[in-house]
Design an enzyme around this catalytic site. Structure first.
Site: not given
Ligand code: RUB
Length: 315
Positions: A18-20, A60, A130, A199, A209-210, A235
């Site tokens: 997850g990006a965050g 990544r 996702c 992302d 995004n995913k 982002k």
């Molecule tokens: C995760 C994904 C999430 C974004 C945003 O992909 O696509 O939608 O990262 O997430 P993966 P957030 O599982 O391959 O990392 O809002 O938590 O930053």
């Protein structure tokens, strides 16, 4: 294995994802690494931090939250370090910038929830793909406000992050239905709003995004359902303003098929891109921690936050 290698592997193998989350995880690792660092001068300290940052950025390739977070802590520290001397004060300063990022990034997710939930009406049927902290923040905030909502979660093959979302929502008392990815169009006529994370956001307002997000956006547009993206402002990809494209991560084929199956089907090529790009015209709104923007207006937010102007580039 040192803290940097462990962090790199945990991100690469998606133990932390997850990006965050990966942005905060990498910054926390840099903070811990800095406390153990031996260095001969201020310049040596900065160089070692920069090398560590560059190494972690390679874990990544798609989520720009990762390089943006690392650049934020290192660049701010470098500006402050100009006036600092002594091991203790240098380390304290870097630590403070890391903690500052982690706090701001966590608060951003909460604010996105508060701002985005205003767009959720009582009785709305939502769909998410996702597992995005920012998207779930909006949904959970709306639920805490006692809005009666129903949520469809896609499985999100091949890594099934949709099950994490379904589980979190259900544990918080939200009415959740898990569906396979290919059932999205089947259910879309019942969906009022799609809410996903990001992302990366490109200069033209396109969302990375995913994998599968762009297909969901297409289905939403065709069915006249709204499509909302929840994303912290860090982002936004600065490089895309200068023409660079966002790298789409290709994950191992064994996430899709087993080694055994592949050995029996040697001529089948397998491709496993982890993310895709949703054009701005499919996105109704991007919810950030400072407000809601149309995707085409994302440049205004970037300029407001970082003071970037075309004049600076052209001179
Ligand atoms: C995760 C994904 C999430 C974004 C945003 O992909 O696509 O939608 O990262 O997430 P993966 P957030 O599982 O391959 O990392 O809002 O938590 O930053």
């Amino acid at each position: 294995m040192n803290i940097l290698e462990k962090t790199f592997n945990d991100i690469r193998r998606m133990k932390v994802r997850g990006a965050g989350r990966i942005a905060r995880f990498a910054v926390k690792a840099l903070e811990e690494y800095c406390l153990t660092l031996d260095f001969s001068s201020k310049e040596d300290f900065v160089r070692k931090l920069e090398e560590a940052g560059e190494y972690l950025k390679g874990s990544r390739p798609t989520a720009v939250s990762l390089p943006n977070a690392i650049n934020y802590v290192i660049n701010n520290f470098k500006r402050e370090a100009y006036n600092l001397e002594g091991e203790g004060s240098l380390k304290d300063s870097f630590k403070r910038w890391c903690e500052d990022f982690i706090e701001k990034s966590s608060n951003a997710v909460k604010n996105i929830g508060l701002i985005g939930s205003k767009r959720i009406r009582d009785g709305d049927v939502l769909l998410t793909h996702c597992n995005s902290e920012a998207a779930l923040s909006i949904i959970l905030t709306a639920h805490e406000q006692n809005k009666n909502i129903k949520v469809y979660c896609t499985e999100t093959r091949p890594k099934f992050q949709g099950l994490i979302s379904a589980s979190i929502l259900s544990q918080n008392g939200v009415d959740v239905t898990l569906i396979v990815d290919s059932a999205v169009r089947y259910f879309m006529n019942r969906v009022d709003q799609v809410i996903v994370g990001a992302d990366a956001i490109a200069a033209n307002g396109a969302i990375v995004n995913k994998i599968g997000t762009s297909l969901i956006a297409l289905a939403a547009k065709e069915a006249r359902s709204r499509f909302m993206v929840a994303a912290e402002s860090y982002k936004i990809s600065p490089q895309t303003f200068f023409g660079d494209l966002i790298t789409i991560e290709e994950r191992p084929k064994y996430e899709i098929v087993s080694k055994d199956w592949l050995s029996k089907n040697m001529n089948v090529k397998v491709s496993n891109p982890s993310f895709d790009i949703t054009p701005a015209e499919y996105v109704d709104a991007i919810v950030t921690e400072v407000g809601i923007f149309p995707p085409q207006g994302i440049f205004i937010l970037y300029k407001e936050m970082y003071g970037f102007s075309f004049k600076d580039v052209l001179q």
